[in-house]
Design a protein around this motif. Structure first.
Motif, mmCIF file in Angstrom:
data_model
loop_
_atom_site.group_PDB
_atom_site.id
_atom_site.type_symbol
_atom_site.label_atom_id
_atom_site.label_comp_id
_atom_site.label_asym_id
_atom_site.label_seq_id
_atom_site.Cartn_x
_atom_site.Cartn_y
_atom_site.Cartn_z
ATOM 1 N N VAL A 102 -6.931 -4.010 3.189
ATOM 2 C CA VAL A 102 -6.536 -2.619 3.026
ATOM 3 C C VAL A 102 -7.090 -2.143 1.696
ATOM 4 N N ALA A 103 -7.619 -0.920 1.680
ATOM 5 C CA ALA A 103 -8.087 -0.313 0.426
ATOM 6 C C ALA A 103 -7.283 0.962 0.192
ATOM 7 N N VAL A 104 -6.671 1.059 -0.977
ATOM 8 C CA VAL A 104 -5.986 2.276 -1.395
ATOM 9 C C VAL A 104 -6.928 2.967 -2.374
ATOM 10 N N VAL A 105 -7.315 4.203 -2.074
ATOM 11 C CA VAL A 105 -8.273 4.935 -2.898
ATOM 12 C C VAL A 105 -7.582 6.150 -3.505
ATOM 13 N N ILE A 106 -7.712 6.271 -4.818
ATOM 14 C CA ILE A 106 -7.130 7.376 -5.564
ATOM 15 C C ILE A 106 -8.241 7.995 -6.401
ATOM 16 N N VAL A 107 -8.352 9.325 -6.391
ATOM 17 C CA VAL A 107 -9.345 10.020 -7.218
ATOM 18 C C VAL A 107 -8.618 11.074 -8.043
ATOM 19 N N ASP A 108 -8.854 11.055 -9.349
ATOM 20 C CA ASP A 108 -8.270 12.051 -10.247
ATOM 21 C C ASP A 108 -9.070 11.998 -11.543
ATOM 22 N N TYR A 141 0.825 -1.203 0.000
ATOM 23 C CA TYR A 141 0.000 0.000 0.000
ATOM 24 C C TYR A 141 0.864 1.262 0.000
ATOM 25 N N SER A 142 1.997 1.219 0.684
ATOM 26 C CA SER A 142 2.903 2.367 0.713
ATOM 27 C C SER A 142 3.536 2.602 -0.663
ATOM 28 N N GLU A 143 3.913 1.547 -1.322
ATOM 29 C CA GLU A 143 4.497 1.674 -2.671
ATOM 30 C C GLU A 143 3.485 2.263 -3.644
ATOM 31 N N ILE A 144 2.223 1.834 -3.549
ATOM 32 C CA ILE A 144 1.180 2.378 -4.425
ATOM 33 C C ILE A 144 1.006 3.868 -4.171
ATOM 34 N N VAL A 145 0.947 4.274 -2.909
ATOM 35 C CA VAL A 145 0.781 5.691 -2.570
ATOM 36 C C VAL A 145 1.967 6.510 -3.083
#
Length: 129
Positions: free
Chosen positions: A71-77, A27-31
């Motif tokens: 864990v959910a990684v959420v990205i909005v763009d 999750y840290s790598e994705i962020v």
């Protein structure tokens, strides 16, 4: 910082808390990659219970045999930016689920911005949240 108003695309990556990429949390790598790609923002949410393709229930309850919580990684763009980021997820996510949802952004202002639509937290002395 990116300013969004109107239509956007929400990318959600569902993985396990203990999933790793080169010995660091996935999750840290994705962020960090989302940040390097200039995406508007990313947040990580830790679940208290869930299951996925393995059908094993992962829970934070005491006496549980599993602590690998969801864990959910959420990205909005913008759709263009999110879709350009997808090939990086192909490289990173070997087990998990990636979803894309159309959404509407009401307001987004980067830290320290002033003017119409800005959050104004710095001006009110409250600082970043």
């Amino acid at each position: 910082m990116t300013r969004l108003t109107g239509r956007a695309l929400r990318l959600t990556v569902f993985i396990g808390e203990h999933d790793t990429w080169h010995h660091k949390p996935l999750y840290s790598e994705i962020v960090h990659r989302a940040h390097a790609a200039g995406l508007a923002g990313a947040s990580v949410f830790r679940g208290v219970e869930g299951f996925g393709a393995s059908s094993l229930i992962h829970t934070s309850r005491l006496l549980s045999l599993s602590e690998d919580l969801p864990v959910a990684v959420v990205i909005v763009d913008t759709e263009e930016h999110v879709r350009a980021f997808l090939p990086q997820l192909d490289e990173l996510v070997t087990e998990g689920l990636v979803t894309l949802d159309d959404c509407a952004v009401i307001r987004y202002a980067g830290r320290g911005e002033t003017g119409p639509g800005a959050t104004g937290h710095r001006e009110t002395g409250r600082g970043d949240r």
